[in-house]
Scaffold this active site. Structure first.
Site, PDB file in Angstrom:
ATOM      1  N   HIS A 237      -8.833  -0.532   8.950  1.00 49.06           N
ATOM      2  CA  HIS A 237      -9.265  -0.253   7.577  1.00 49.06           C
ATOM      3  C   HIS A 237      -8.844  -1.435   6.720  1.00 49.06           C
ATOM      4  O   HIS A 237      -7.724  -1.928   6.852  1.00 49.06           O
ATOM      5  CB  HIS A 237      -8.608   1.041   7.102  1.00 49.06           C
ATOM      6  CG  HIS A 237      -9.206   1.600   5.843  1.00 49.06           C
ATOM      7  ND1 HIS A 237      -9.027   1.008   4.619  1.00 49.06           N
ATOM      8  CD2 HIS A 237      -9.973   2.688   5.636  1.00 49.06           C
ATOM      9  CE1 HIS A 237      -9.674   1.723   3.707  1.00 49.06           C
ATOM     10  NE2 HIS A 237     -10.248   2.744   4.300  1.00 49.06           N
ATOM     11  N   HIS A 350      -6.734   2.091  11.852  1.00 51.26           N
ATOM     12  CA  HIS A 350      -7.121   3.319  11.173  1.00 51.26           C
ATOM     13  C   HIS A 350      -7.889   4.311  12.030  1.00 51.26           C
ATOM     14  O   HIS A 350      -7.654   5.514  11.950  1.00 51.26           O
ATOM     15  CB  HIS A 350      -7.980   2.924   9.969  1.00 51.26           C
ATOM     16  CG  HIS A 350      -8.393   4.063   9.096  1.00 51.26           C
ATOM     17  ND1 HIS A 350      -7.475   4.904   8.514  1.00 51.26           N
ATOM     18  CD2 HIS A 350      -9.627   4.519   8.707  1.00 51.26           C
ATOM     19  CE1 HIS A 350      -8.128   5.819   7.795  1.00 51.26           C
ATOM     20  NE2 HIS A 350      -9.424   5.613   7.903  1.00 51.26           N
ATOM     21  N   ARG A 385     -17.461   2.321  12.251  1.00 55.48           N
ATOM     22  CA  ARG A 385     -17.738   3.563  11.537  1.00 55.48           C
ATOM     23  C   ARG A 385     -17.830   3.327  10.037  1.00 55.48           C
ATOM     24  O   ARG A 385     -17.034   2.582   9.471  1.00 55.48           O
ATOM     25  CB  ARG A 385     -16.627   4.581  11.804  1.00 55.48           C
ATOM     26  CG  ARG A 385     -16.767   5.852  10.999  1.00 55.48           C
ATOM     27  CD  ARG A 385     -15.730   6.885  11.364  1.00 55.48           C
ATOM     28  NE  ARG A 385     -14.398   6.566  10.918  1.00 55.48           N
ATOM     29  CZ  ARG A 385     -13.927   6.807   9.678  1.00 55.48           C
ATOM     30  NH1 ARG A 385     -14.710   7.337   8.758  1.00 55.48           N
ATOM     31  NH2 ARG A 385     -12.681   6.510   9.367  1.00 55.48           N
TER      32      ARG A 385
END
Lengths: 575, 260
Positions: A237, A350, A385
């Site tokens: 992240h 993350h 993602r």
């Protein structure tokens, strides 16, 4: 020490009580079967509770042009087309209904002026798509699911860790584990099992993940013979806290950028203008994380090795209302008032895009009776993602897994479990107490985190990955001789000694897959192979246990129907 | 504030189980920005690998790491070491209201049993799923609760009088309030509040509000309005009379969106 155990029996056993596990439980229960849910923590503390930004669903409450096609397109593009197209399609089509369902079960989302569910912008999403509750969407979701599930009558086994899947031939027959509190052993007999155990972030030093995220479910499935796929794709992240040291890695929600937050380097430059001039801060996470990392590496980082993230140009009241937990987190832990000045942020491990290979429609693995959903499963997100697609993933595929596992249970008798499997599992757990010497699990864990952080991080290359593999071999040997002090009564050292095994299995799968994929795609960046390679765009790496050894094979990316191909080719219609 | 110094702190941590125990002292090197949970982790890694501590997010979002720091119920992940007097040992004890399992870990399963007594959200028939943000705001305050159970720990009805059978505790008044004041909920929980959760036992000392790490105004915004509901439902003499005359079964007090 004794290896006595208690036995519980269910039609469907669900391992993990985050969003996917609870949604699966609710659905399985609705099919009229007996459902048990096992979780490592107390109910309601699973990682879902930490999700902040929102649930992606094309409800079109704010941007009326949004629809499932646009969501599908964004998801595939974000995943660099390595996604399972069918999962991406089902996800985009079913997410709105799953969100409405949450609302009907009592969830209270932020509202539009019209009284509908409010949606916010997020990285990689063409439209304002994230249904949210300030910056505590995950808490709202898990509380809603947990209360729904408990009132419907699921049996929850809290603070219980599964250490082995039990099988009857190939078929799944249940699971073996221990109660964390007392250390007693427990056997669950079940007709079908769903793995909803989440990710593996605890193998890295700087991570937003809690102690629970040790890759248990992936390791359990792998040991039972299931396939792990796309394991090289680990999401860093872009924005974790970097200072002070104790809070390093704690998540700073993407909602800060969704609400207008700006990234700058130490010279005050809005550096995203150089990396993605069109989407800027709302580029996909892989791009933003690499950009911050590059700024720091090239000497333009902040004092503590990060970038500045600033939302203080927005009215203070607005910031406190839309980002309340960020406001408090920085004020209390870092002495920074984010309504007045910038935060210091940097990448943090993350999310795991890779995981257990499952069928798109049913979430079933290659092992009869074994299912997987959520972060533990692979397919929806491809190589990267999008923010907000995880919570919707949990709901859509948690439900599908619950449905299919209940169906499977109805069609099959309770399998047999031979006691030698149980005895072996018990002995494995007791062995660390009996060793006169050996490393502490904390020391081995610390070393594992250093290896993964420095050698299998955001940027990778062949020499680093080779070195990581030999380091992992050495760590495995040390972990096999790990020694535990104290008793079986709530003993975190003992718990970690087992979790280490799972982390090492998954870390090896990540490293082997990363070494094999000689290209850069999504979250997987190779310094020595910096470009996309079309040949690699057509295949996945699959990790499977063969004769006790981790083996890597390639499998083709599923061919998409022409209608969907055309959809992808169309312009996204950015407003 | 200890700025990058090499100073140590002493933590006096309860070690024991349900049979009993004693505190043990540990010296821990200080790091800038360190919180109590960091110090406990340091003890686990270097001195006492079997020290039992519950935690998950380490960011104040999950409510797992509750303990009593220098006698005050706190989340250890949000309690800065540099905010404590470091010239004396910092005492860290498990929550007193719940039975000890081991060290700082207590048996909080009672809370989950209480929650099951509360009737779930029940949308009114024919509900249109539209809500005004102003109505939602009020309930969202209650839904911020992270179930750390610090309010339960500090509540004297539970802590000192041990009325676990008769009383639900502040956490579950907050939970009930989140359902009762949900703009679209149609159930009434006055009966449960009175009989099962024993709301009458609360004498609004506001201790719960003071320790809430989410700053929920437990007493003012949840408990007092709920007490009023119970009074309206069961003790309003005029209403009792009207009810008798009309022999209404179960009127819902305060039917409007805002007022109670």
């Amino acid at each position: 020490m004794n290896s006595n155990y208690e036995v519980h029996e269910h039609d469907v056993l669900i391992i993990g009580a985050g969003g996917a596990g609870l949604r699966a439980a609710i659905e399985a229960l609705a099919q009229g079967v007996r459902v048990g849910v096992v979780c490592k923590s107390l109910l309601g503390k699973a990682h879902t509770v930490m999700a902040e930004g929102g649930i992606a669903a094309s409800m079109a409450n704010v941007d009326t042009s949004d629809d499932w096609r646009a969501h599908f397109r964004d998801t595939m593009r974000g995943g660099k087309f390595l996604n399972n197209w069918r999962m991406a399609q089902l996800h985009a089509q079913e997410a709105p209904e799953r969100v409405r369902e949450l609302e009907q079960w009592g969830a209270l989302f932020d509202r539009t002026d019209n009284g509908d569910i409010l949606q916010r912008a997020f990285g990689g999403h063409t439209y304002k798509r994230l249904c949210h509750v300030g910056d505590r969407t995950g808490l709202e979701m898990i509380r809603t699911l947990q209360d729904r599930g408990v009132h419907l009558g699921i049996d929850v086994y809290m603070e219980c860790t599964i250490t082995r899947l039990l099988q009857d031939g190939d078929r799944i027959a249940g699971a073996f584990g221990y109660w964390r509190e007392q250390g007693r052993f427990v056997v669950f007999r079940a007709k079908s099992v769903i793995i909803c155990t989440g990710g593996i972030g605890k193998a890295w030093k700087i991570t937003s993940n809690s102690w629970e995220y040790t890759g248990d479910g992936m390791a359990l499935a792998y040991d039972a013979g299931a396939e792990l796929m796309d394991m090289e794709f680990v999401q860093f992240h872009p924005t974790g806290m970097v200072w002070p040291p104790g809070v390093q890695g704690i998540l700073v929600t993407e909602a800060v950028r969704g609400e207008g937050g700006v990234l700058r380097n130490k010279n005050g430059e809005r550096f995203m203008e150089r990396y993605d001039p069109k989407k800027l801060e709302l580029s996909t996470r892989d791009v933003v994380a690499r950009s911050i990392y590059t700024e720091v590496r090239e000497g333009r980082g902040t004092e503590h090795g990060g970038a500045f993230l600033d939302i203080s140009h927005k009215p203070a009241d607005y910031v406190k209302r839309k980002l309340p937990s960020m406001y408090h987190q920085f004020l209390e832990l870092a002495d920074v008032d984010i309504t007045k000045g910038p935060m210091e942020v940097g990448p943090t491990c993350h999310y795991m895009m890779g995981g257990i290979h499952v069928d798109a429609e049913t979430a079933q693995t290659s092992i009869p009776g074994l299912f997987a959903a959520g972060e533990a499963a692979v397919g929806l997100h491809g190589a990267n993602r999008l923010g907000g697609n995880s919570l919707s993933d949990l709901l859509v595929f948690g439900r599908r897994a619950g449905l299919a596992a209940a169906d499977y249970a109805k069609g099959n008798a309770l399998p047999q479990i031979d006691s030698s499997q149980i005895e072996e599992a018990a002995q494995q757990m007791l062995a660390p107490f009996e060793r006169p010497d050996g490393d502490s699990p904390y020391v081995i864990h610390d070393d594992l985190q250093s290896v993964m952080q420095s050698l299998v991080g955001i940027f990778r290359d062949e020499p680093d990955l080779r070195r990581a593999l030999s380091e992992l071999d050495a760590l495995k040997a040390r972990a096999a001789r790990v020694r535990v002090e104290g008793s079986r009564l709530f003993n975190p050292g003992w718990h970690l000694a087992w979790d280490l095994r799972s982390m090492l299995t998954v870390a090896e799968a990540v490293t082997r897959s990363a070494a094999a994929r000689r290209e850069s795609r999504g979250a997987h960046s190779r310094i020595d192979y910096p470009a996309l390679d079309d040949a690699w765009g057509k295949k996945h790496n699959v990790v499977v246990k063969k004769a006790g050894t981790m083996t890597l094979v390639e499998t083709p990316v599923l061919e998409m129907p022409d209608g969907l191909k055309q959809l992808l080719a169309e312009d996204s219609g950015t407003k | 504030m200890v700025e990058g110094s090499f100073a140590d702190a002493t933590l006096r941590v309860f070690r024991g189980d349900k049979q009993g125990g004693t505190p043990a002292d540990y010296r821990v090197p200080l790091v800038p920005g360190m919180v109590v949970l960091d110090a406990l982790h340091s003890i686990q890694s270097h001195q006492a690998p079997d020290l039992a501590v519950r935690w998950n997010c380490k960011a104040g979002k999950c409510g797992s790491c509750s303990a009593e720091v220098n006698g005050r119920p706190r989340l250890t992940c949000k309690t800065r070491m540099d905010a404590l007097p470091l010239d004396q040992p910092i005492t860290i004890f498990p929550m007193k209201a719940f039975p000890v399992i081991k060290d700082l870990v207590t048996d909080v399963s009672w809370n989950f049993r209480v929650n099951q007594k509360i009737p779930p959200f029940q949308p009114r028939p024919g509900t249109e799923w539209k809500m005004d943000q102003r109505d939602v705001n009020r309930v969202q305050e209650f839904r911020k609760c992270i179930e750390c159970f610090l309010c339960q720990d500090v509540c004297h009805v539970l802590r000192d009088h041990g009325k676990l059978e008769q009383f639900g505790g502040p956490r579950f008044f907050v939970r009930t309030a989140s359902l009762e004041m949900h703009p679209l909920d149609g159930a009434s929980r006055a009966q449960v509040l009175k009989n099962e959760l024993g709301i009458g036992l609360c004498n609004i000392t506001k201790c719960c509000t003071e320790v809430c790490p989410e700053d929920i105004h437990i007493t003012d915004n949840a408990i007092i309005p709920l007490k009023e509901r119970v009074v309206d439902e069961f003790y309003d003499p005029l209403l009792m009379l009207v009810r008798k005359i009309r022999s209404a079964k179960k009127p819902r007090p305060g039917g409007e969106g805002h007022g109670i």
